[in-house]
Scaffold this motif. Structure first.
Motif, PDB file in Angstrom:
ATOM      1  N   LEU A 100       0.776  -1.325  -0.029  1.00 54.47           N
ATOM      2  CA  LEU A 100      -0.021   0.103  -0.079  1.00 54.47           C
ATOM      3  C   LEU A 100       0.663   1.316   0.002  1.00 54.47           C
ATOM      4  N   TRP A 101       2.165   1.206  -0.091  1.00 48.94           N
ATOM      5  CA  TRP A 101       2.982   2.333  -0.167  1.00 48.94           C
ATOM      6  C   TRP A 101       3.567   2.424  -1.610  1.00 48.94           C
ATOM      7  N   PHE A 102       3.881   3.661  -1.724  1.00 48.64           N
ATOM      8  CA  PHE A 102       4.529   3.851  -3.502  1.00 48.64           C
ATOM      9  C   PHE A 102       6.111   4.441  -2.978  1.00 48.64           C
ATOM     10  N   LYS A 103       6.852   3.834  -4.003  1.00 49.41           N
ATOM     11  CA  LYS A 103       8.183   4.284  -3.881  1.00 49.41           C
ATOM     12  C   LYS A 103       8.433   5.662  -4.827  1.00 49.41           C
ATOM     13  N   VAL A 104       9.288   6.499  -4.597  1.00 52.24           N
ATOM     14  CA  VAL A 104       9.522   7.562  -5.662  1.00 52.24           C
ATOM     15  C   VAL A 104      10.940   7.628  -5.779  1.00 52.24           C
ATOM     16  N   ASN A 105      11.432   7.135  -6.968  1.00 55.60           N
ATOM     17  CA  ASN A 105      12.880   7.319  -6.953  1.00 55.60           C
ATOM     18  C   ASN A 105      13.178   8.491  -7.924  1.00 55.60           C
ATOM     19  N   ILE A 106      14.321   9.302  -7.376  1.00 51.22           N
ATOM     20  CA  ILE A 106      14.519  10.721  -8.225  1.00 51.22           C
ATOM     21  C   ILE A 106      15.883  10.575  -8.511  1.00 51.22           C
ATOM     22  N   ASP A 107      16.444  11.410  -9.633  1.00 51.58           N
ATOM     23  CA  ASP A 107      17.633  11.538 -10.047  1.00 51.58           C
ATOM     24  C   ASP A 107      17.782  12.636 -10.761  1.00 51.58           C
ATOM     25  N   SER A 108      18.977  13.310 -11.268  1.00 48.77           N
ATOM     26  CA  SER A 108      19.155  14.341 -11.808  1.00 48.77           C
ATOM     27  C   SER A 108      20.487  14.343 -12.767  1.00 48.77           C
ATOM     28  N   ALA A 109      20.550  15.189 -13.598  1.00 54.21           N
ATOM     29  CA  ALA A 109      21.676  15.170 -14.407  1.00 54.21           C
ATOM     30  C   ALA A 109      22.047  16.854 -14.927  1.00 54.21           C
ATOM     31  N   VAL A 110      23.188  17.203 -14.595  1.00 51.98           N
ATOM     32  CA  VAL A 110      23.607  18.538 -14.941  1.00 51.98           C
ATOM     33  C   VAL A 110      24.305  18.608 -16.159  1.00 51.98           C
ATOM     34  N   PHE A 111      23.785  19.714 -17.039  1.00 47.07           N
ATOM     35  CA  PHE A 111      24.161  19.804 -18.376  1.00 47.07           C
ATOM     36  C   PHE A 111      24.894  21.206 -18.279  1.00 47.07           C
ATOM     37  N   SER A 112      26.066  21.348 -17.908  1.00 45.38           N
ATOM     38  CA  SER A 112      26.396  22.687 -17.746  1.00 45.38           C
ATOM     39  C   SER A 112      26.645  23.591 -18.939  1.00 45.38           C
TER      40      SER A 112
ATOM     41  N   ASP B  84       1.106   7.273   1.295  1.00 43.46           N
ATOM     42  CA  ASP B  84       2.302   6.920   2.183  1.00 43.46           C
ATOM     43  C   ASP B  84       3.461   6.493   0.897  1.00 43.46           C
ATOM     44  N   VAL B  85       4.524   7.324   1.340  1.00 38.73           N
ATOM     45  CA  VAL B  85       5.710   7.373   0.057  1.00 38.73           C
ATOM     46  C   VAL B  85       7.043   7.345   0.553  1.00 38.73           C
ATOM     47  N   ILE B  86       7.744   6.591  -0.067  1.00 38.11           N
ATOM     48  CA  ILE B  86       9.316   6.245   0.286  1.00 38.11           C
ATOM     49  C   ILE B  86       9.751   7.193  -0.970  1.00 38.11           C
ATOM     50  N   PHE B  87      10.648   8.209  -0.415  1.00 41.58           N
ATOM     51  CA  PHE B  87      11.570   8.798  -1.633  1.00 41.58           C
ATOM     52  C   PHE B  87      13.033   8.333  -1.614  1.00 41.58           C
ATOM     53  N   GLU B  88      13.479   7.799  -2.563  1.00 40.15           N
ATOM     54  CA  GLU B  88      14.643   7.131  -2.865  1.00 40.15           C
ATOM     55  C   GLU B  88      15.533   8.062  -3.567  1.00 40.15           C
ATOM     56  N   SER B  89      16.874   8.482  -3.269  1.00 39.08           N
ATOM     57  CA  SER B  89      17.779   9.169  -3.785  1.00 39.08           C
ATOM     58  C   SER B  89      19.304   8.666  -3.946  1.00 39.08           C
ATOM     59  N   ASP B  90      20.069   8.882  -4.716  1.00 38.26           N
ATOM     60  CA  ASP B  90      21.430   8.517  -4.729  1.00 38.26           C
ATOM     61  C   ASP B  90      22.387   9.546  -4.136  1.00 38.26           C
ATOM     62  N   SER B  91      21.711  10.524  -3.607  1.00 40.71           N
ATOM     63  CA  SER B  91      22.589  11.537  -3.147  1.00 40.71           C
ATOM     64  C   SER B  91      22.537  11.648  -1.474  1.00 40.71           C
ATOM     65  N   LEU B  92      23.766  10.965  -0.958  1.00 43.85           N
ATOM     66  CA  LEU B  92      23.700  10.690   0.336  1.00 43.85           C
ATOM     67  C   LEU B  92      23.611  11.858   1.343  1.00 43.85           C
ATOM     68  N   SER B  93      24.123  12.972   1.021  1.00 44.01           N
ATOM     69  CA  SER B  93      24.113  13.993   1.892  1.00 44.01           C
ATOM     70  C   SER B  93      22.735  14.727   1.862  1.00 44.01           C
TER      71      SER B  93
END
Length: 207
Positions: free
Chosen positions: A82-94, A148-157
């Motif tokens: 009954l929960w949902f998982k939201v995975n996020i990520d980004s990319a920088v295009f300088s 009810d949501v879990i937000f996941e990211s690979d940015s530890l800080s």
């Protein structure tokens, strides 16, 4: 420069320690300037944590160590029932002065319930970009009606900042504060760190 020469050649400090000393010196200079311009004075511990986080994010953005062959990849795992998982990520295009946003929402069976991929004109650094995308993901999940949501990211800080185990760097403190205010509209929320190998879908959308 005289201080760095002394630390390196007389006290024989390692390169990693020298880098931290240099960043702390820059943070002290920046903090002093902020106070001089009317800003709040930061504690020594806050400045040290800020310097440590800044150096860590810089090293992560500029050096991706090769994983040993015997290390198993961390794969995406489904959320609780009954929960949902939201995975996020980004990319920088300088070169374009923009960032890519990738957001994927999946249910307990791994089915994609919602997704977003877009380009945002914002010349931000890696940490600021991840924080901005998290704020975007929270708004997206709220607008699409997930409770009810879990937000996941690979940015530890960033995840540590959201969970309160790390004082947010000054560059993202306002975004973190806004994100924590926005989660009041959910039922239950968790912020979880996941290595890049467990965040491939969102990473692909951000490219």
């Amino acid at each position: 420069m005289d201080l760095l020469w002394l630390l390196k050649f007389q006290l024989k400090l390692e390169v990693e320690s020298l880098a931290l000393v240099a960043v702390i010196a820059w943070c002290l200079w920046y903090s002093w300037n902020q106070v001089h311009l009317g800003g709040a004075q930061q504690s020594a511990w806050h400045i040290f944590q800020w310097a440590w986080t800044y150096l860590e994010e810089f090293q992560l953005a500029n050096h991706l160590p090769t994983q040993p062959r015997f290390v198993s990849e961390v794969l995406w795992s489904p959320p609780k029932p009954l929960w949902f998982k939201v995975n996020i990520d980004s990319a920088v295009f300088s070169s374009l002065k923009s960032v890519g946003v990738g957001i994927v929402v999946r249910d307990q069976w791994g089915n994609v319930a919602a997704a977003m991929s877009k380009l945002v004109n914002a010349p931000l650094g890696p940490l600021e970009t991840e924080a901005m995308v998290m704020e975007e993901a929270i708004q997206f999940a709220r607008d699409t009606g997930f409770l009810d949501v879990i937000f996941e990211s690979d940015s530890l800080s960033m995840i540590q900042s959201l969970n309160g185990s790390l004082i947010p760097p000054a560059s993202i403190v306002n975004i973190i504060s806004g994100s924590l205010q926005a989660i009041r509209y959910f039922g239950q929320v968790e912020f979880v760190y996941v290595p890049r190998t467990g965040n491939k879908a969102a990473h692909g959308l951000a490219q």
